[in-house]
Design a protein around this motif. Sequence first.
Motif, PDB file in Angstrom:
ATOM      1  N   GLY A 470       0.836  -1.209   0.000  1.00 33.12           N
ATOM      2  CA  GLY A 470       0.000   0.000   0.000  1.00 33.12           C
ATOM      3  C   GLY A 470       0.865   1.251   0.000  1.00 33.12           C
ATOM      4  O   GLY A 470       0.596   2.215  -0.722  1.00 33.12           O
ATOM      5  N   ALA A 471       1.925   1.226   0.807  1.00 33.54           N
ATOM      6  CA  ALA A 471       2.813   2.391   0.908  1.00 33.54           C
ATOM      7  C   ALA A 471       3.456   2.661  -0.452  1.00 33.54           C
ATOM      8  O   ALA A 471       3.469   3.798  -0.941  1.00 33.54           O
ATOM      9  CB  ALA A 471       3.877   2.147   1.964  1.00 33.54           C
ATOM     10  N   GLN A 472       3.966   1.604  -1.057  1.00 35.77           N
ATOM     11  CA  GLN A 472       4.659   1.815  -2.337  1.00 35.77           C
ATOM     12  C   GLN A 472       3.704   2.338  -3.409  1.00 35.77           C
ATOM     13  O   GLN A 472       4.054   3.218  -4.191  1.00 35.77           O
ATOM     14  CB  GLN A 472       5.334   0.521  -2.787  1.00 35.77           C
ATOM     15  CG  GLN A 472       6.519   0.214  -1.892  1.00 35.77           C
ATOM     16  CD  GLN A 472       7.334  -0.962  -2.390  1.00 35.77           C
ATOM     17  OE1 GLN A 472       6.970  -1.585  -3.383  1.00 35.77           O
ATOM     18  NE2 GLN A 472       8.408  -1.266  -1.706  1.00 35.77           N
ATOM     19  N   HIS A 473       2.516   1.792  -3.407  1.00 30.84           N
ATOM     20  CA  HIS A 473       1.532   2.221  -4.407  1.00 30.84           C
ATOM     21  C   HIS A 473       1.207   3.710  -4.244  1.00 30.84           C
ATOM     22  O   HIS A 473       1.282   4.485  -5.195  1.00 30.84           O
ATOM     23  CB  HIS A 473       0.264   1.366  -4.269  1.00 30.84           C
ATOM     24  CG  HIS A 473      -0.856   1.829  -5.132  1.00 30.84           C
ATOM     25  ND1 HIS A 473      -0.877   1.625  -6.495  1.00 30.84           N
ATOM     26  CD2 HIS A 473      -1.980   2.538  -4.838  1.00 30.84           C
ATOM     27  CE1 HIS A 473      -1.970   2.176  -6.986  1.00 30.84           C
ATOM     28  NE2 HIS A 473      -2.656   2.742  -6.015  1.00 30.84           N
ATOM     29  N   ASN A 504      11.760  14.169  -2.782  1.00 29.12           N
ATOM     30  CA  ASN A 504      12.825  13.379  -2.138  1.00 29.12           C
ATOM     31  C   ASN A 504      12.253  12.479  -1.054  1.00 29.12           C
ATOM     32  O   ASN A 504      12.658  11.328  -0.907  1.00 29.12           O
ATOM     33  CB  ASN A 504      13.881  14.301  -1.519  1.00 29.12           C
ATOM     34  CG  ASN A 504      14.679  14.995  -2.604  1.00 29.12           C
ATOM     35  OD1 ASN A 504      14.664  14.568  -3.768  1.00 29.12           O
ATOM     36  ND2 ASN A 504      15.369  16.073  -2.250  1.00 29.12           N
ATOM     37  N   LEU A 505      11.293  13.025  -0.333  1.00 26.25           N
ATOM     38  CA  LEU A 505      10.671  12.239   0.733  1.00 26.25           C
ATOM     39  C   LEU A 505      10.003  10.990   0.143  1.00 26.25           C
ATOM     40  O   LEU A 505      10.184   9.875   0.638  1.00 26.25           O
ATOM     41  CB  LEU A 505       9.642  13.108   1.469  1.00 26.25           C
ATOM     42  CG  LEU A 505       8.770  12.402   2.493  1.00 26.25           C
ATOM     43  CD1 LEU A 505       9.600  11.887   3.665  1.00 26.25           C
ATOM     44  CD2 LEU A 505       7.680  13.343   3.016  1.00 26.25           C
ATOM     45  N   CYS A 506       9.249  11.190  -0.947  1.00 33.25           N
ATOM     46  CA  CYS A 506       8.585  10.033  -1.586  1.00 33.25           C
ATOM     47  C   CYS A 506       9.624   9.003  -2.010  1.00 33.25           C
ATOM     48  O   CYS A 506       9.471   7.803  -1.744  1.00 33.25           O
ATOM     49  CB  CYS A 506       7.832  10.469  -2.842  1.00 33.25           C
ATOM     50  SG  CYS A 506       6.353  11.369  -2.515  1.00 33.25           S
ATOM     51  N   ARG A 507      10.688   9.474  -2.657  1.00 32.46           N
ATOM     52  CA  ARG A 507      11.701   8.531  -3.161  1.00 32.46           C
ATOM     53  C   ARG A 507      12.341   7.764  -2.010  1.00 32.46           C
ATOM     54  O   ARG A 507      12.481   6.540  -2.070  1.00 32.46           O
ATOM     55  CB  ARG A 507      12.777   9.282  -3.953  1.00 32.46           C
ATOM     56  CG  ARG A 507      12.265   9.802  -5.266  1.00 32.46           C
ATOM     57  CD  ARG A 507      13.388  10.233  -6.192  1.00 32.46           C
ATOM     58  NE  ARG A 507      12.811  10.900  -7.352  1.00 32.46           N
ATOM     59  CZ  ARG A 507      12.762  12.229  -7.511  1.00 32.46           C
ATOM     60  NH1 ARG A 507      13.301  13.029  -6.623  1.00 32.46           N
ATOM     61  NH2 ARG A 507      12.194  12.746  -8.583  1.00 32.46           N
ATOM     62  N   SER A 508      12.701   8.500  -0.952  1.00 33.60           N
ATOM     63  CA  SER A 508      13.407   7.800   0.127  1.00 33.60           C
ATOM     64  C   SER A 508      12.468   6.830   0.845  1.00 33.60           C
ATOM     65  O   SER A 508      12.871   5.745   1.242  1.00 33.60           O
ATOM     66  CB  SER A 508      14.066   8.787   1.085  1.00 33.60           C
ATOM     67  OG  SER A 508      13.071   9.456   1.794  1.00 33.60           O
ATOM     68  N   GLU A 509      11.196   7.187   0.954  1.00 35.25           N
ATOM     69  CA  GLU A 509      10.251   6.275   1.618  1.00 35.25           C
ATOM     70  C   GLU A 509       9.999   5.035   0.759  1.00 35.25           C
ATOM     71  O   GLU A 509       9.839   3.940   1.282  1.00 35.25           O
ATOM     72  CB  GLU A 509       8.929   7.002   1.900  1.00 35.25           C
ATOM     73  CG  GLU A 509       9.022   8.045   2.997  1.00 35.25           C
ATOM     74  CD  GLU A 509       9.173   7.435   4.381  1.00 35.25           C
ATOM     75  OE1 GLU A 509       8.434   6.497   4.701  1.00 35.25           O
ATOM     76  OE2 GLU A 509      10.046   7.894   5.135  1.00 35.25           O
ATOM     77  N   ILE A 510       9.973   5.242  -0.554  1.00 35.22           N
ATOM     78  CA  ILE A 510       9.778   4.073  -1.429  1.00 35.22           C
ATOM     79  C   ILE A 510      10.984   3.142  -1.304  1.00 35.22           C
ATOM     80  O   ILE A 510      10.841   1.917  -1.157  1.00 35.22           O
ATOM     81  CB  ILE A 510       9.567   4.510  -2.897  1.00 35.22           C
ATOM     82  CG1 ILE A 510       8.223   5.223  -3.046  1.00 35.22           C
ATOM     83  CG2 ILE A 510       9.633   3.309  -3.848  1.00 35.22           C
ATOM     84  CD1 ILE A 510       7.976   5.845  -4.415  1.00 35.22           C
ATOM     85  N   ARG A 511      12.168   3.750  -1.330  1.00 41.26           N
ATOM     86  CA  ARG A 511      13.388   2.927  -1.182  1.00 41.26           C
ATOM     87  C   ARG A 511      13.382   2.218   0.164  1.00 41.26           C
ATOM     88  O   ARG A 511      13.626   1.015   0.248  1.00 41.26           O
ATOM     89  CB  ARG A 511      14.630   3.813  -1.291  1.00 41.26           C
ATOM     90  CG  ARG A 511      15.154   3.957  -2.731  1.00 41.26           C
ATOM     91  CD  ARG A 511      16.577   4.467  -2.734  1.00 41.26           C
ATOM     92  NE  ARG A 511      16.739   5.688  -1.966  1.00 41.26           N
ATOM     93  CZ  ARG A 511      16.550   6.918  -2.446  1.00 41.26           C
ATOM     94  NH1 ARG A 511      16.187   7.084  -3.716  1.00 41.26           N
ATOM     95  NH2 ARG A 511      16.709   7.983  -1.676  1.00 41.26           N
ATOM     96  N   ALA A 512      13.060   2.949   1.214  1.00 38.88           N
ATOM     97  CA  ALA A 512      13.102   2.375   2.560  1.00 38.88           C
ATOM     98  C   ALA A 512      12.098   1.236   2.705  1.00 38.88           C
ATOM     99  O   ALA A 512      12.284   0.329   3.510  1.00 38.88           O
ATOM    100  CB  ALA A 512      12.815   3.457   3.588  1.00 38.88           C
ATOM    101  N   SER A 513      11.016   1.289   1.903  1.00 37.52           N
ATOM    102  CA  SER A 513      10.044   0.196   2.042  1.00 37.52           C
ATOM    103  C   SER A 513      10.329  -0.915   1.025  1.00 37.52           C
ATOM    104  O   SER A 513       9.481  -1.757   0.759  1.00 37.52           O
ATOM    105  CB  SER A 513       8.618   0.735   1.896  1.00 37.52           C
ATOM    106  OG  SER A 513       8.460   1.351   0.653  1.00 37.52           O
ATOM    107  N   GLY A 514      11.522  -0.886   0.445  1.00 34.72           N
ATOM    108  CA  GLY A 514      11.948  -2.001  -0.406  1.00 34.72           C
ATOM    109  C   GLY A 514      11.723  -1.788  -1.881  1.00 34.72           C
ATOM    110  O   GLY A 514      12.003  -2.665  -2.694  1.00 34.72           O
ATOM    111  N   GLY A 515      11.203  -0.622  -2.273  1.00 33.41           N
ATOM    112  CA  GLY A 515      10.973  -0.361  -3.697  1.00 33.41           C
ATOM    113  C   GLY A 515      12.191   0.302  -4.311  1.00 33.41           C
ATOM    114  O   GLY A 515      13.171   0.578  -3.627  1.00 33.41           O
TER     115      GLY A 515
END
Length: 517
Positions: A470-473, A504-515
């Motif tokens: 859900g987070a990544q989507h 940047n926040l979106c990108r880092s959160e996507i990376r942090a959640s494995g995306g």
Amino acid sequence: MRFRGEVVRRFGLKFDDIKLDHLADIVRSRAEASGRISPAWYVERLIASPSSSDEWRVLAEQLTVNETYFFRNADSFRAFSELVLPETIGKRAETRRIRILSAGCASGDEPYSIAMTIREVLPDFEAWDISVVGVDLSPAAIRKATEGRYTAWSLRSTPEPMQRRYFRTEGREFQLLPEIQRMVRFEERNLAHEDTRSDFWRAATFDIVWCRNVMMYFTSDVSRKVVQRLEKVVVPGGFLFLGHAENLRGLSQRFHLCHSHETFYYQRRNDDSSVSTEEEEVTCVVDSIPSVVDSSTSWFEAIERASARIAALTQSSSAQHLESSEPAPPLGTTNPAHSSTAKSLEKPRISGELESVLEATRQERFADALLLLSALSRETLMEPEALLLRAILSINGGELCAAEVACTELLAIDELNAGAHYVMALCKEHEGDLSEAANCDRTAIYLDSTFAMPHLHLGLMARRSGDVAGAQHELAQALSLLEHEDSSRLLMFGGGFSRQTLLNLCRSEIRASGGRR
Ligand SMILES: C[S@@+](CC[C@H](N)C(=O)[O-])C[C@H]1O[C@@H](n2cnc3c(N)ncnc32)[C@H](O)[C@@H]1O
């Protein structure tokens, strides 16, 4: 192109410039079929001749998109069978009479799905007087609907037991049983025309109207007129279903927005006294504050911190706008490319009194802006723009209760205000009601599909609750919308962060959640 103008005038159908070749092809082929005359002469004759109505019927078939299938958007049918229909049955227990309209019914899949659902929900339906009317502009669609014969593709969302109960297989096709066909009446009708000669649009005729995936093809003027007719024909307390990408924002305030079964639909208000024709969209400028939002922090807390930093910066120096290449437009303006936000631009809505509040907001003097706001006249304070500003300034200043009160007041006069639903989502998150926060974000997204911030908020909440997919989507959606988000709206709702920081926040959160981003 004259032909395009005439199509709008007759059918309300809009064709953007990129569709001009398609229109030219239709004109060429019809000119050929009409005795090999020139396309220019064909258009001339079509427009000038009173006897061209048969030709317009042929054109209606070629100009419309008749895509449909049984039980399209299953969520709408769940809301219909579990909530809307039982409520309507309860209300009509005495007369035992229910009227339903499927406007823009195409080949009949929608009204027949409605009829089957009624059969399922109302076992003694034979003791009731139930009518389902399907209307459409296209004669070919109405012919097909009347035949009631379909391919397996049309039944791709139809539950197996319903298929068995209500269809007879004939070779590779499916024929509807007469008992369902008898429940639905079809007629060729142009929704873009008032048709004063018949009493079709008589007030309070229908308990429930379905008009899904039709208005998306209309010009905004025609949509407004069609909605006015729908306002009239739906009984007070009756229901309206639109397509899942359609909403009434900027078109009507006479319906209450309902959200259940993961879908949205509307209920006609009994009382129109609180109706306002105003709409939202506000602007301000906030500086970019490089900030790390760690995933244990709620989005509300992150906004609060960013706002505090803005306040500190503003006291020492006059803030520099990071997005100086995108000067803040006046309150109420937005990117006309975003059609849904552009809807709210029809009239200038900023009173002189509000300008000073806006100016302080632009300079990130949030506390001053709030003070100025509270000094305004009571009348101005109750304007939708003032209420939205109050909600945003309050949330930026950490005053949750005040923000929630302002949102509640705003939603009472403009229930379709996407910004207010988003600010409400922040309030609900802070109260710990994550499920309601998510509902508010989804409502904001439904009302304005270009609005990035509710996606970002949903994504951050999903990540904090461990919902990786859900987070990544949601974060991916936010990322793509943020790139093009209207700068005024971004600055207003961005919680004190610049576009770049939010990206940047979106990108880092996507990376942090494995995306990967
Ligand atoms: C995409 S279909 C939607 C069918 C169905 N409501 C659904 O959601 O599956 C749109 C339908 O609207 C009809 N339509 C377009 N303009 C119309 C008009 N001016 N009056 C009546 N029907 C119209 C088209 O002929 C087409 O069948």
